[in-house]
Design an enzyme around this catalytic site. Structure first.
Site, PDB file in Angstrom:
ATOM      1  N   HIS A 159      -1.352   0.348  -9.687  1.00 21.16           N
ATOM      2  CA  HIS A 159      -1.971  -0.628  -8.775  1.00 21.16           C
ATOM      3  C   HIS A 159      -2.570  -1.829  -9.544  1.00 21.16           C
ATOM      4  O   HIS A 159      -3.789  -2.027  -9.551  1.00 21.16           O
ATOM      5  CB  HIS A 159      -3.059   0.057  -7.924  1.00 21.16           C
TER       6      HIS A 159
ATOM      7  N   GLU B 188      -4.172   7.538  -5.125  1.00 18.63           N
ATOM      8  CA  GLU B 188      -4.324   6.767  -6.358  1.00 18.63           C
ATOM      9  C   GLU B 188      -5.568   7.255  -7.066  1.00 18.63           C
ATOM     10  O   GLU B 188      -6.620   7.321  -6.411  1.00 18.63           O
ATOM     11  CB  GLU B 188      -4.442   5.272  -6.054  1.00 18.63           C
TER      12      GLU B 188
ATOM     13  N   ARG C 238       0.847  -1.190   0.000  1.00 21.99           N
ATOM     14  CA  ARG C 238       0.000   0.000   0.000  1.00 21.99           C
ATOM     15  C   ARG C 238       0.882   1.240   0.000  1.00 21.99           C
ATOM     16  O   ARG C 238       1.922   1.266   0.682  1.00 21.99           O
ATOM     17  CB  ARG C 238      -0.902   0.037   1.249  1.00 21.99           C
TER      18      ARG C 238
HETATM   19  O1  LIG Z   1      -4.462  -4.255  -3.575  1.00 26.17           O
HETATM   20  C1  LIG Z   1      -5.197  -5.151  -3.795  1.00 26.17           C
HETATM   21  C2  LIG Z   1      -5.896  -5.889  -2.798  1.00 26.17           C
HETATM   22  O2  LIG Z   1      -5.873  -5.496  -1.619  1.00 26.17           O
HETATM   23  O3  LIG Z   1      -6.525  -6.889  -3.145  1.00 26.17           O
END
Ligand SMILES: O=CC(=O)O
Length: 358
Positions: A323, A304, A275
């Site tokens: 991401h 993001e 994260r």
């Molecule tokens: O970042 C992606 C998730 O948490 O699945």
């Protein structure tokens, strides 16, 4: 329009958005109104939607787009009185939203392994059960992390840019040199399933040793990859590649800051696929732009999307992905199926396949 035609139209409309199987009779419509109500905050991949639709167990409404998240105002309206909620990581599930949903809400299922978007305390207080989607994405995330690491350490984005834009002159002895995994020390910050899966994929590149830091040693996981537990200081000092694999919690928020970067080698590569919130981005920018560390690969940022004007985008030694660590068709479908099944099991009062213990 005759009343019969109107009924037919109503029946047809009810099939798709409300998730009731097959043709709907008038009796069916009546029964449907007694089924638990569910709101799905995104057009999730087809396997999950199919499970909900064919369950005959719920009537569901969804935000029918994958391109933009449901606006907060709409979400606050839509959750009113629902029994279950299936969300993705862009939705903040906090006291305001849970108050808007009201006391019927019994189950929340998030299509993500991370749950930093959920206020666990508020959920617990209200007795709401929570499902999430670990494990099904481990392979995809590990694979992408290896790809990001190699892209960053061997400077692939710079190299393709040079090749395409005329920077490719003669073959040069030190041009676009990077750092290799062979004989290196790989450090993992937060050793869990994903860290182990990454290490297993990196080992054949002839990594010399794996080290890790976690709140406490994790011998069962560590022995799978022959990793040594070290302090955060040692992790910073020894790692040639430092991989962030920990969850974002109040304890890990901005844990990667100048204290860490200042201890790292100038030849080290920093990789984050967990994260963005675990990193202090100003400190990272400083470390990268002054040569304190050699490079960084980030799949996650704050915010993001990261604005295109963000200083990190100006750096050649920083590779930024939007991401996408779990973004393979099979994994995203598996995540949506697991999220749907968690929700249905929770609404039936049964143990979920993957449930967070609050
Ligand atoms: O970042 C992606 C998730 O948490 O699945």
């Amino acid at each position: 329009m005759s009343s019969r035609m109107a009924l037919r139209l109503l029946q047809r409309m009810a099939v798709t958005p409300l998730g009731f199987p097959g043709g709907v009779t008038t009796k069916g419509l009546r029964e449907m109104s007694t089924l638990p109500r569910v709101y799905v905050t995104r057009q999730i991949p087809p396997e999950g939607l199919k499970i909900l639709r064919e369950s005959g167990q719920v009537q569901f409404d969804l935000w029918d787009s994958d391109d933009i998240p449901v606006p907060r105002k709409e979400l606050l309206q839509k959750v009113k009185g629902v029994d279950g909620l299936l969300c993705v990581l862009t939705e903040k599930i906090d006291a305001e939203l849970l108050d808007a949903a009201g006391p019927n809400l019994k189950v929340l299922s998030t299509m993500s392994v991370g749950y930093d978007h959920l206020s666990l305390e508020e959920l617990k207080k209200r007795g709401i059960r929570v499902g999430y989607t670990p494990e099904v994405l481990t392979d995809a995330v590990a694979e992408l992390t290896v790809a990001l690491l190699l892209t960053t350490s061997r400077r692939l984005i710079e190299a393709t840019h040079e090749a395409k834009t005329g920077g490719w002159g003669t073959w040069r002895t030190l041009w676009l040199c990077g750092y290799e995994l062979a004989n290196s020390t790989v450090g993992i910050l937060g050793l869990g399933r994903i860290g182990v899966a990454i290490a297993e994929r990196l080992a054949p590149f002839k990594v010399k040793n794996f080290i890790y830091t976690d709140v406490a040693p994790r011998p069962d996981l560590a022995k799978v990859i022959n990793a040594e537990h070290v302090s955060m200081d040692e992790l910073a000092k020894q790692s040639d590649f430092l991989l962030v694999c920990c969850a974002l919690t109040p304890e890990t928020k901005e844990i990667c800051n100048k204290d860490l970067f200042n201890k790292m080698k100038s030849t080290s590569i920093f990789i984050n696929t967990s994260r963005g919130g675990v990193v202090n981005q100003e400190d990272l920018y400083e470390a990268l732009s002054t040569g304190q560390i050699a490079g960084a690969g980030l799949d996650v940022t704050v915010p993001e999307p990261l604005p295109t004007s963000h200083p990190l985008f100006t750096l050649k030694n920083c590779v930024i992905l939007p991401h996408v660590a779990s973004a393979s068709y099979s994994t995203r479908n598996a995540m949506s199926a697991l999220a749907a099944n968690n929700l249905l099991l929770g609404l039936r009062g049964q143990p979920m396949i993957k449930e967070l213990q609050l």
